[in-house]
Design a protein around this motif. Structure first.
Motif, PDB file in Angstrom:
ATOM      1  N   UNK A  58       0.809  -1.212   0.000  1.00  0.00           N
ATOM      2  CA  UNK A  58       0.000   0.000   0.000  1.00  0.00           C
ATOM      3  C   UNK A  58       0.852   1.277   0.000  1.00  0.00           C
ATOM      4  N   UNK A  59       2.137   1.133   0.334  1.00  0.00           N
ATOM      5  CA  UNK A  59       2.987   2.308   0.555  1.00  0.00           C
ATOM      6  C   UNK A  59       3.238   3.095  -0.720  1.00  0.00           C
ATOM      7  N   UNK A  60       3.195   4.420  -0.628  1.00  0.00           N
ATOM      8  CA  UNK A  60       3.490   5.195  -1.835  1.00  0.00           C
ATOM      9  C   UNK A  60       4.672   6.139  -1.647  1.00  0.00           C
ATOM     10  N   UNK A  61       5.334   6.094  -0.506  1.00  0.00           N
ATOM     11  CA  UNK A  61       6.490   6.959  -0.281  1.00  0.00           C
ATOM     12  C   UNK A  61       7.728   6.472  -1.025  1.00  0.00           C
ATOM     13  N   UNK A  62       8.705   7.367  -1.214  1.00  0.00           N
ATOM     14  CA  UNK A  62       9.973   6.975  -1.842  1.00  0.00           C
ATOM     15  C   UNK A  62      10.772   6.073  -0.911  1.00  0.00           C
ATOM     16  N   UNK A 122      12.060   2.332  -1.623  1.00  0.00           N
ATOM     17  CA  UNK A 122      10.816   1.719  -2.099  1.00  0.00           C
ATOM     18  C   UNK A 122      11.065   0.459  -2.943  1.00  0.00           C
ATOM     19  N   UNK A 123      12.097   0.531  -3.821  1.00  0.00           N
ATOM     20  CA  UNK A 123      12.442  -0.622  -4.672  1.00  0.00           C
ATOM     21  C   UNK A 123      12.643  -1.895  -3.869  1.00  0.00           C
ATOM     22  N   UNK A 166      10.066  -7.642  -2.399  1.00  0.00           N
ATOM     23  CA  UNK A 166       9.936  -8.646  -1.340  1.00  0.00           C
ATOM     24  C   UNK A 166       8.491  -9.084  -1.140  1.00  0.00           C
ATOM     25  N   UNK A 167       8.277 -10.389  -1.077  1.00  0.00           N
ATOM     26  CA  UNK A 167       6.975 -10.927  -0.693  1.00  0.00           C
ATOM     27  C   UNK A 167       7.123 -11.598   0.655  1.00  0.00           C
ATOM     28  N   UNK A 168       6.545 -11.017   1.669  1.00  0.00           N
ATOM     29  CA  UNK A 168       6.711 -11.598   3.007  1.00  0.00           C
ATOM     30  C   UNK A 168       5.589 -12.568   3.301  1.00  0.00           C
ATOM     31  N   UNK A 205      15.302  -8.819 -11.830  1.00  0.00           N
ATOM     32  CA  UNK A 205      14.901  -7.417 -11.992  1.00  0.00           C
ATOM     33  C   UNK A 205      15.996  -6.669 -12.728  1.00  0.00           C
ATOM     34  N   UNK A 206      15.591  -5.828 -13.677  1.00  0.00           N
ATOM     35  CA  UNK A 206      16.592  -5.045 -14.406  1.00  0.00           C
ATOM     36  C   UNK A 206      16.831  -3.736 -13.663  1.00  0.00           C
TER      37      UNK A 206
END
Ligand code: UDP
Ligand code: MG
Length: 323
Positions: A82-86, A161-162, A167-169, A313-314
Motif C-alpha cells: 500500500x505504501x506510496x512513499x519513496x 521503495x524498490x 519482497x513478498x513476506x 529485476x533489471x
C-alpha cells in the motif's frame, strides 16, 4: 511523498494514540512528507477503534484491518503493497521503537544512498530471556548470510521503495528482510544504533518458540533463495550421489559373488547376497537417489509452469544506458 511509515499492531490499543502523537511531534518541524499505514492484525481489543479515532483527526493515516490475526509478516506485507512513499519505514506499535529515531534514519538512508538502514537496539530494554538467545540468533544469521548486522529482527528499519517492492513476506519471514533483500540484489545495508524502550502497555506477542521457528525459517530462507530457480541442482546432485553409492555397492556385491564362483568355491559356502547388510543399504540408496531425482524433476516442472513470473529485476539506474 517522501516516507511511508508502516506499523503492524496486534492488541496494542493502549499504545496507538501515544504512538501517533509522538510520530507527529517528532516529524512536525522536519520537511518530510509522510503517511502512516497502520495495520490492525486481527486484534480483539480496542486497537481498531483507536486507529479510526486518530485517522479521523489526521488525513495522512491509512488504516488497514485484517479479518483475523495473520501475523507480523503479513501485516508488513500489506503495508508494503500500500505504501506510496519513496522510502518505507517499519516500526512496532508497542512504543518500544522510538519515533524520535524516524528522522535520523531517514537522514541516513538518503544521505548515504543506502538500500536499507536497520536499527540496532544496542542498549536493549528487554528481559534476559530475550536478549541472550537473541545474541546467539544474530550471530548465526550473521555467519550464514554474510551481512554484518547486529540486530536482524529490529522492528525499526527504513528501506528504499524498490527494496520492499521486491519482497513478498509470508509466514514469519519478517525476521529475514535484510537477507531476502540482499539475495534480491540490494546490498547497501547500513545500521544505526536506536533508542529502545521498555514495553509500557500490553504484552509481547512472541514467546520462546520464536527461536526455534526463527531458526527453521533461517534454514528455509537460505535454501529457497539459493535454489529456487534451480532445484534440480540441489535435489539432483544429492540424488545422483545416493544412486551412485547404491550402484557401486551393487557392482561390488556382484563382482564378489562372481569372483568367488569363478574360484570354484562351492555355492553353499558363499554368503547369499540377501544376507549382507550392504545389499540392503545399496537398495535403499538407489531408491532414495531416484526419489530425490524425481523431486528435483517435479520442482523443475513447477518452475516451468510458473515461468512467466520472472524472478530477475533489471536495474533501471544502470550506467551506460543510451535510452
Ligand atoms: N504484531 C503483529 N501481529 C502479530 C504479532 C505481533 O502485528 O501476530 C506486532 C505487534 O503488535 C508489535 C510488533 O508486531 O507492534 C512486534 O511485536 P512484539 O512487540 O510482541 O515483539 P517483541 O518486541 O517482543 O519482539
Ligand atoms: Mg515489542
Amino acid at each position: 511523498m517522501n516516507l511511508s511509515i508502516i506499523i503492524p499492531a496486534f492488541n496494542e490499543g493502549e499504545s496507538i494514540s501515544h504512538l501517533f502523537n509522538q510520530i507527529k511531534n517528532s516529524l512536525s518541524d522536519k520537511k518530510i512528507s509522510y503517511e502512516v499505514i497502520i495495520i490492525d492484525d486481527g486484534s480483539n481489543d480496542n486497537t481498531w477503534v483507536e486507529i479510526i479515532n486518530i485517522s479521523k483527526k489526521s488525513k495522512n493515516i491509512i488504516p488497514i484491518k485484517f479479518k483475523k490475526n495473520y501475523g507480523k509478516s503479513d501485516a508488513l506485507d500489506a503495508g508494503f503493497k500500500r505504501a506510496s512513499g519513496d522510502y518505507v519505514l517499519t516500526m512496532d506499535a508497542d512504543l518500544q521503537d522510538d519515533p524520535s529515531e524516524i528522522s535520523p534514519l531517514y537522514q541516513m538512508i538518503t544521505r548515504d544512498r543506502l538500500d536499507i538502514v536497520s536499527g540496532w537496539k544496542k542498549k536493549r530494554n528487554d528481559p534476559f530471556s530475550k536478549t541472550i538467545p537473541s545474541k546467539f540468533f544474530n550471530y548465526v544469521t550473521r555467519k550464514l548470510s554474510g551481512i554484518p548486522l547486529n540486530d536482524f529482527n529490529c522492528g525499526i528499519k527504513i528501506y528504499r521503495k524498490d527494496v520492499v517492492n521486491s519482497i513478498n513476506l509470508y509466514g514469519e519471514m519478517h525476521r529475514y528482510i535484510p537477507l531476502i533483500a540482499k539475495w534480491n540484489g540490494f546490498n547497501k545495508i547500513g545500521e544505526k544504533e536506536v533508542n529502545h524502550n521498555r514495553r509500557k502497555f500490553g504484552i509481547t506477542k512472541f514467546g520462546m518458540e520464536r527461536y526455534l521457528r526463527g531458526f527453521l525459517d533461517l534454514l528455509s530462507v537460505s535454501f529457497v533463495y539459493r535454489f529456487r530457480k534451480r532445484p534440480m541442482h540441489f535435489f539432483g546432485s544429492i540424488g545422483v550421489l545416493f544412486f551412485m553409492l547404491g550402484f557401486i555397492s551393487v557392482g561390488w556385491i556382484i563382482y564378489e559373488k562372481i569372483s568367488k564362483i569363478s574360484e570354484n568355491i562351492p555355492l553353499e559356502q558363499i554368503r547369499p547376497v540377501t544376507d549382507q547388510p550392504l545389499f540392503y543399504i545399496a537398495l535403499i540408496s538407489i531408491i532414495i537417489g531416484i526419489q530425490l531425482f524425481l523431486v528435483g524433476f517435479l520442482s523443475e516442472l513447477i518452475i516451468q509452469i510458473n515461468s512467466d513470473k520472472k524472478g530477475y529485476k533489471i536495474d533501471k539506474s544502470g550506467e551506460g544506458r543510451k535510452n
